[in-house]
Design an enzyme around this catalytic site. Sequence first.
Site, PDB file in Angstrom:
ATOM      1  N   HIS A   1      67.900 -15.152  85.974  1.00 11.06           N
ATOM      2  CA  HIS A   1      67.699 -13.749  85.641  1.00 11.06           C
ATOM      3  C   HIS A   1      68.637 -13.366  84.495  1.00 11.06           C
ATOM      4  O   HIS A   1      69.629 -14.044  84.236  1.00 11.06           O
ATOM      5  CB  HIS A   1      67.950 -12.878  86.871  1.00 11.06           C
ATOM      6  CG  HIS A   1      66.815 -12.943  87.859  1.00 11.06           C
ATOM      7  ND1 HIS A   1      66.758 -12.171  88.980  1.00 11.06           N
ATOM      8  CD2 HIS A   1      65.687 -13.694  87.864  1.00 11.06           C
ATOM      9  CE1 HIS A   1      65.641 -12.433  89.652  1.00 11.06           C
ATOM     10  NE2 HIS A   1      64.979 -13.364  89.001  1.00 11.06           N
TER      11      HIS A   1
ATOM     12  N   GLU B   1      70.855 -10.970  83.950  1.00 15.47           N
ATOM     13  CA  GLU B   1      72.271 -10.726  84.242  1.00 15.47           C
ATOM     14  C   GLU B   1      72.993 -12.044  84.505  1.00 15.47           C
ATOM     15  O   GLU B   1      74.120 -12.268  84.050  1.00 15.47           O
ATOM     16  CB  GLU B   1      72.441  -9.836  85.481  1.00 15.47           C
ATOM     17  CG  GLU B   1      71.622  -8.553  85.482  1.00 15.47           C
ATOM     18  CD  GLU B   1      70.248  -8.741  86.109  1.00 15.47           C
ATOM     19  OE1 GLU B   1      69.546  -9.693  85.737  1.00 15.47           O
ATOM     20  OE2 GLU B   1      69.880  -7.926  86.966  1.00 15.47           O
TER      21      GLU B   1
ATOM     22  N   CYS C   1      68.339  -7.343  90.908  1.00 10.43           N
ATOM     23  CA  CYS C   1      67.695  -7.671  92.182  1.00 10.43           C
ATOM     24  C   CYS C   1      68.735  -7.856  93.276  1.00 10.43           C
ATOM     25  O   CYS C   1      69.877  -8.211  93.022  1.00 10.43           O
ATOM     26  CB  CYS C   1      66.828  -8.922  92.041  1.00 10.43           C
ATOM     27  SG  CYS C   1      67.757 -10.441  91.813  1.00 10.43           S
TER      28      CYS C   1
ATOM     29  N   ALA D   1      27.746 -24.376  73.917  1.00 11.53           N
ATOM     30  CA  ALA D   1      26.568 -24.445  73.049  1.00 11.53           C
ATOM     31  C   ALA D   1      25.319 -24.060  73.847  1.00 11.53           C
ATOM     32  O   ALA D   1      25.388 -23.898  75.073  1.00 11.53           O
ATOM     33  CB  ALA D   1      26.428 -25.849  72.465  1.00 11.53           C
TER      34      ALA D   1
END
Length: 365
Positions: A62, A64, A90, A177
């Site tokens: 993360h 931080e 978090c 196609a």
Amino acid sequence: MEVQAAFLLPESTGLTHEQAMRAALDHAAYGSRGATPLVGAVLLPLHSGPVVGFHAGAGTAHAEAAALDFARAHGIDTVGATMVVTLEPCSHTGRTGPCTQRIIDAGITHAVIATADPNPTARGGADVLRAAGIAVTTGVLAAESQALNARWLRAVHENRPFITCKIAQSLDGCSAAADGTSQWITGEQARAHAHGIRARVDAIAVGTGTALADNPRLSARPDTTAVTSQPIPVVIGRRPLPPESHLANNPRTITAETIDEALTRLKAAGVEHLLVEGGPRLVSSFIGRDLADELLIYQAPVLLGEGLPSTAGLNVTTLREAHGFTLDGAGAAHPTAHPNPQVLGADVLLRLVPDEKGHHVHRNH
Ligand code: AOF
Ligand code: ZN
């Protein structure tokens, strides 16, 4: 590729909280979109210049933690420092440990946060920090942070995975196609890139039409080192799978008759990032319902004329009803990241985010 996710900012000292938040937001956009939001953090130590960290993508450190890891590795004293971060830190142990504990352990005394984390498993970090005696300021450049992660936030609020839709198509917008042949419209590099995307997601969905026509495995290429576990294969539609097909014989395959049923079951199974690969009707259903959070277009330099259109059933009858998209600025800014659009051999990849409804850019007169 290992991304260098933290470094010293060239500014020396004296950044205001808002300037630091602006730098954190700029660097948040270095990450890649998916299961987790784009997040940046600027650590303001008392005795040295600011350190910026960002979250490179699901499974990586993360923002931080990246900044604090850098500080530790370089002997920077974090006691009494301020942490400026674009999302509420978090408070949970997911793929990585709780950022709140890292912040507390580092001796940070002030946390400046742009916006709250609505994720029920991770939220509440601001209260954890306050309870530990850390001063908490919230709402600094909140709108900017919310705009950067608008579609991730929406996916959390809608209690569904983040959804990436992939289309490989000719210059004239065909995915096959006229006779149905579609392997391989794009070249080796584009296909290798698409396999890298498969390795980053939790689940891959196709419609029953594609499952019947191609008998796919929907696995990430086995030699992709980033693969720790294969994505969950998903088949959406009302027709049954042939019992001898690869997907019918994979015990992990999830089948659902409708998109809603699939999303509910995938969320319950812990899927946070879903890749929708085709065919045209299924992809168009996601786009038509504004469920495509990200659109990847692999554009091959061929014309297929009377081929099969890469979208079907979008119900656009006049230009005003067009589904508009914007090139995603995220993931393109980092020196080691890839540009957008990105040239892949003879092909071009466009990473697009949907325009907000009601804000359609006028593409014509
Ligand atoms: C932070 N800093 O840089 C990010 C956060 O699966 P995990 O362990 O990576 O956790 C993902 C959740 O953590 C994600 O859904 C979101 O709620 C939060 N993201 N939090 O403190 C970060 N990316
Ligand atoms: Zn965290």
